[in-house]
Design an enzyme around this catalytic site. Sequence first.
Site, PDB file in Angstrom:
ATOM      1  N   ASP A  29       0.855  -1.188   0.000  1.00 17.39           N
ATOM      2  CA  ASP A  29       0.000   0.000   0.000  1.00 17.39           C
ATOM      3  C   ASP A  29       0.893   1.241   0.000  1.00 17.39           C
ATOM      4  OD1 ASP A  29      -3.212   0.579   1.040  1.00 17.39           O
ATOM      5  OD2 ASP A  29      -1.757   2.223   1.098  1.00 17.39           O
ATOM      6  N   ILE A  30       0.506   2.231  -0.785  1.00 18.48           N
ATOM      7  CA  ILE A  30       1.323   3.441  -0.926  1.00 18.48           C
ATOM      8  C   ILE A  30       1.311   4.286   0.347  1.00 18.48           C
ATOM      9  CG2 ILE A  30      -0.435   5.060  -1.819  1.00 18.48           C
ATOM     10  CD1 ILE A  30       1.578   5.768  -4.052  1.00 18.48           C
ATOM     11  N   ASN A  85     -12.912  -3.017   2.445  1.00 17.78           N
ATOM     12  CA  ASN A  85     -13.932  -1.981   2.555  1.00 17.78           C
ATOM     13  C   ASN A  85     -14.861  -2.139   1.357  1.00 17.78           C
ATOM     14  OD1 ASN A  85     -12.684  -0.856   4.857  1.00 17.78           O
ATOM     15  ND2 ASN A  85     -11.261   0.291   3.566  1.00 17.78           N
ATOM     16  N   GLY A  91     -16.178   2.729   3.518  1.00 19.34           N
ATOM     17  CA  GLY A  91     -14.836   3.306   3.509  1.00 19.34           C
ATOM     18  C   GLY A  91     -14.037   3.005   2.256  1.00 19.34           C
ATOM     19  N   HIS A  98     -10.211  -5.005  -3.358  1.00 16.79           N
ATOM     20  CA  HIS A  98      -8.882  -5.275  -2.796  1.00 16.79           C
ATOM     21  C   HIS A  98      -9.032  -5.657  -1.335  1.00 16.79           C
ATOM     22  CE1 HIS A  98      -9.851  -0.999  -2.513  1.00 16.79           C
ATOM     23  NE2 HIS A  98      -9.222  -0.999  -1.335  1.00 16.79           N
TER      24      HIS A  98
HETATM   25  P1  AMP Z   1      -9.824   1.634   0.219  1.00 14.15           P
HETATM   26  O1  AMP Z   1     -10.105   2.862   1.042  1.00 14.15           O
HETATM   27  O2  AMP Z   1     -10.212   0.367   0.933  1.00 14.15           O
HETATM   28  O3  AMP Z   1     -10.440   1.737  -1.165  1.00 14.15           O
HETATM   29  O4  AMP Z   1      -8.255   1.549   0.081  1.00 14.15           O
HETATM   30  C1  AMP Z   1      -7.552   2.079  -0.991  1.00 14.15           C
HETATM   31  C2  AMP Z   1      -6.095   1.918  -0.661  1.00 14.15           C
HETATM   32  O5  AMP Z   1      -5.332   2.085  -1.836  1.00 14.15           O
HETATM   33  C3  AMP Z   1      -5.571   2.937   0.370  1.00 14.15           C
HETATM   34  O6  AMP Z   1      -5.051   2.253   1.501  1.00 14.15           O
HETATM   35  C4  AMP Z   1      -4.479   3.683  -0.416  1.00 14.15           C
HETATM   36  O7  AMP Z   1      -3.378   4.041   0.392  1.00 14.15           O
HETATM   37  C5  AMP Z   1      -4.116   2.672  -1.487  1.00 14.15           C
HETATM   38  N1  AMP Z   1      -3.527   3.212  -2.701  1.00 14.15           N
HETATM   39  C6  AMP Z   1      -3.978   4.249  -3.441  1.00 14.15           C
HETATM   40  N2  AMP Z   1      -3.195   4.441  -4.531  1.00 14.15           N
HETATM   41  C7  AMP Z   1      -2.223   3.487  -4.483  1.00 14.15           C
HETATM   42  C8  AMP Z   1      -1.119   3.150  -5.320  1.00 14.15           C
HETATM   43  N3  AMP Z   1      -0.834   3.831  -6.451  1.00 14.15           N
HETATM   44  N4  AMP Z   1      -0.346   2.109  -4.961  1.00 14.15           N
HETATM   45  C9  AMP Z   1      -0.585   1.427  -3.823  1.00 14.15           C
HETATM   46  N5  AMP Z   1      -1.637   1.676  -2.998  1.00 14.15           N
HETATM   47  C10 AMP Z   1      -2.449   2.703  -3.326  1.00 14.15           C
END
Ligand code: AMP
Length: 110
Positions: A29-30, A85, A91, A98
């Site tokens: 995760d970024i 989520n 959320g 994912h």
């Molecule tokens: P959600 O709120 O469950 O949709 O989680 C989305 C997740 O994606 C968050 O934890 C972000 O930090 C992560 N995220 C967004 N962009 C990227 C990216 N380019 N690479 C890795 N993780 C990402």
Amino acid sequence: MDCLFCKLVAGEIPAKIRHENNDYIAFDDISPKASTHVLIIPRAHHQDLEGFVRDTPEESAKMLTFVTDTAEKIGIAGGFRLITNNGSRGGQEVFHIHWHLLAGDTLPGF
Ligand code: AMP
């Protein structure tokens, strides 16, 4: 389709890949919420868990097997948290299903 994780699957945006096979990818995760925070996605686009199960019910066990294989591979078997989520009120911000695979000392309690 303008989907961030479809672009990641296509190699159009970078990712630190931790584990992959023909159907799934696990990557960091970024913006990690714990010392280990890996996201696990199917390569195929499904909006959320409800869509994934509705569209491909036979895939659910395979995806969970990929999750536990990933935990084993990255050294967190026996001690992790798995979250998805589902929907904006749950959320969800990226609408490509994912799983958040979390581990480490910084895990918040519920
Ligand atoms: P959600 O709120 O469950 O949709 O989680 C989305 C997740 O994606 C968050 O934890 C972000 O930090 C992560 N995220 C967004 N962009 C990227 C990216 N380019 N690479 C890795 N993780 C990402």
